[in-house]
Scaffold this active site. Structure first.
Site, mmCIF file in Angstrom:
data_model
loop_
_atom_site.group_PDB
_atom_site.id
_atom_site.type_symbol
_atom_site.label_atom_id
_atom_site.label_comp_id
_atom_site.label_asym_id
_atom_site.label_seq_id
_atom_site.Cartn_x
_atom_site.Cartn_y
_atom_site.Cartn_z
ATOM 1 C CE LYS A 11 35.825 28.234 48.591
ATOM 2 N NZ LYS A 11 34.512 28.005 48.958
ATOM 3 C CE1 TYR A 51 31.800 32.789 47.728
ATOM 4 C CE2 TYR A 51 33.368 33.584 49.285
ATOM 5 C CZ TYR A 51 33.037 32.538 48.474
ATOM 6 O OH TYR A 51 33.748 31.196 48.369
ATOM 7 C CB THR A 93 28.897 23.116 47.721
ATOM 8 O OG1 THR A 93 28.551 23.610 46.690
ATOM 9 C CG2 THR A 93 28.988 24.055 48.950
ATOM 10 C CG ASN A 118 33.893 24.515 49.679
ATOM 11 O OD1 ASN A 118 34.790 25.366 49.762
ATOM 12 N ND2 ASN A 118 32.751 24.482 49.458
ATOM 13 C CG HIS A 121 34.809 30.458 44.126
ATOM 14 N ND1 HIS A 121 33.749 30.563 44.360
ATOM 15 C CD2 HIS A 121 35.174 31.223 42.858
ATOM 16 C CE1 HIS A 121 33.149 31.342 43.199
ATOM 17 N NE2 HIS A 121 33.895 31.566 42.488
ATOM 18 C CD GLU A 132 33.056 34.559 40.592
ATOM 19 O OE1 GLU A 132 33.787 33.648 40.289
ATOM 20 O OE2 GLU A 132 31.765 34.042 41.136
HETATM 21 P P1 DAT Z 1 30.060 26.573 45.455
HETATM 22 O O1 DAT Z 1 31.321 27.096 46.207
HETATM 23 O O2 DAT Z 1 30.106 25.191 45.499
HETATM 24 O O3 DAT Z 1 29.732 27.418 44.342
HETATM 25 P P2 DAT Z 1 28.012 28.271 46.816
HETATM 26 O O4 DAT Z 1 28.537 29.357 46.013
HETATM 27 O O5 DAT Z 1 26.767 27.768 46.955
HETATM 28 O O6 DAT Z 1 28.878 26.974 46.607
HETATM 29 O O7 DAT Z 1 28.486 28.664 48.141
HETATM 30 C C1 DAT Z 1 29.562 29.518 48.439
HETATM 31 C C2 DAT Z 1 30.490 28.842 49.602
HETATM 32 O O8 DAT Z 1 29.617 29.108 50.821
HETATM 33 C C3 DAT Z 1 30.567 27.342 49.614
HETATM 34 O O9 DAT Z 1 31.733 26.986 48.902
HETATM 35 C C4 DAT Z 1 30.702 27.023 51.084
HETATM 36 C C5 DAT Z 1 30.016 27.917 51.723
HETATM 37 N N1 DAT Z 1 28.488 27.466 52.016
HETATM 38 C C6 DAT Z 1 27.417 27.240 50.977
HETATM 39 N N2 DAT Z 1 26.322 26.707 51.296
HETATM 40 C C7 DAT Z 1 26.425 26.594 52.635
HETATM 41 C C8 DAT Z 1 25.628 26.071 53.785
HETATM 42 N N3 DAT Z 1 24.742 25.842 53.768
HETATM 43 N N4 DAT Z 1 26.143 26.012 55.055
HETATM 44 C C9 DAT Z 1 27.577 26.721 55.140
HETATM 45 N N5 DAT Z 1 28.203 27.099 54.109
HETATM 46 C C10 DAT Z 1 27.767 27.204 53.081
HETATM 47 MG MG MG Z 2 29.454 29.389 43.912
#
Ligand code: DAT
Ligand code: MG
Length: 141
Positions: A11, A51, A93, A118, A121, A132
């Site tokens: 990212k 997303y 995450t 973080n 991805h 994707e």
């Molecule tokens: P991951 O990237 O671990 O698959 P995800 O798909 O649930 O996690 O979410 C996509 C991204 O969105 C994640 O890397 C960081 C952000 N994100 C997820 N949950 C969040 C939250 N509750 N508050 C803020 N950002 C969040």
């Molecule tokens: Mg995800």
């Protein structure tokens, strides 16, 4: 035990912090192969596609803004069980919850921001990986 492909994004915070090499080193040291790799700044259309599952969540606009804020590196990694394997390397995450030894646990830190930054991805299922990879590397289809 079948070989899989997964879509990984380094990212914009990873690129900006100069962590591309460190993250790719971990992926390669684990034994996964990189079959495609490109750096570019994502446009709104590809981020909306990538997303789509998060549309409507409170952090969605912040997420799209963060992901489009600068160049990112998209890559396709290949190996047996690489989808779950890369997510294990990445860690939870939220960087605070990510275990030491993981990319997020070692290299990321929670900030007081509306979206979690973080570093990486990784696709979360075979279906997500196929979808994707088609968004970021349509030529591989
Ligand atoms: P991951 O990237 O671990 O698959 P995800 O798909 O649930 O996690 O979410 C996509 C991204 O969105 C994640 O890397 C960081 C952000 N994100 C997820 N949950 C969040 C939250 N509750 N508050 C803020 N950002 C969040
Ligand atoms: Mg995800």
């Amino acid at each position: 035990m079948t070989a899989q492909r997964t879509l990984v994004l380094l990212k914009p915070d990873a690129v900006q912090r100069g962590l591309r090499g460190e993250i790719i080193r971990r992926l390669e040291a684990k034994g996964y192969d990189i079959v495609a790799l490109a750096q570019r700044t994502a446009d709104a259309e590809e981020l909306a596609a990538h997303y789509a599952e998060h549309e409507g969540r409170p952090f969605y606009s912040g997420l799209v803004e963060y992901m489009g804020a600068g160049p990112l590196v998209a890559l396709v990694a290949e190996g047996v069980n690489v989808i779950g394997g890369f997510r294990s390397l990445a860690g939870a995450t939220n960087p605070t919850e990510a275990a030491p030894g993981t990319i997020r646990g070692d290299l990321a830190c929670e900030k007081d921001l509306p979206v979690i930054q973080n570093l990486v991805h990784g696709s979360d299922s075979e279906e997500s990986a196929a979808r994707e990879i088609d968004i970021w590397f349509p030529e591989l289809g």
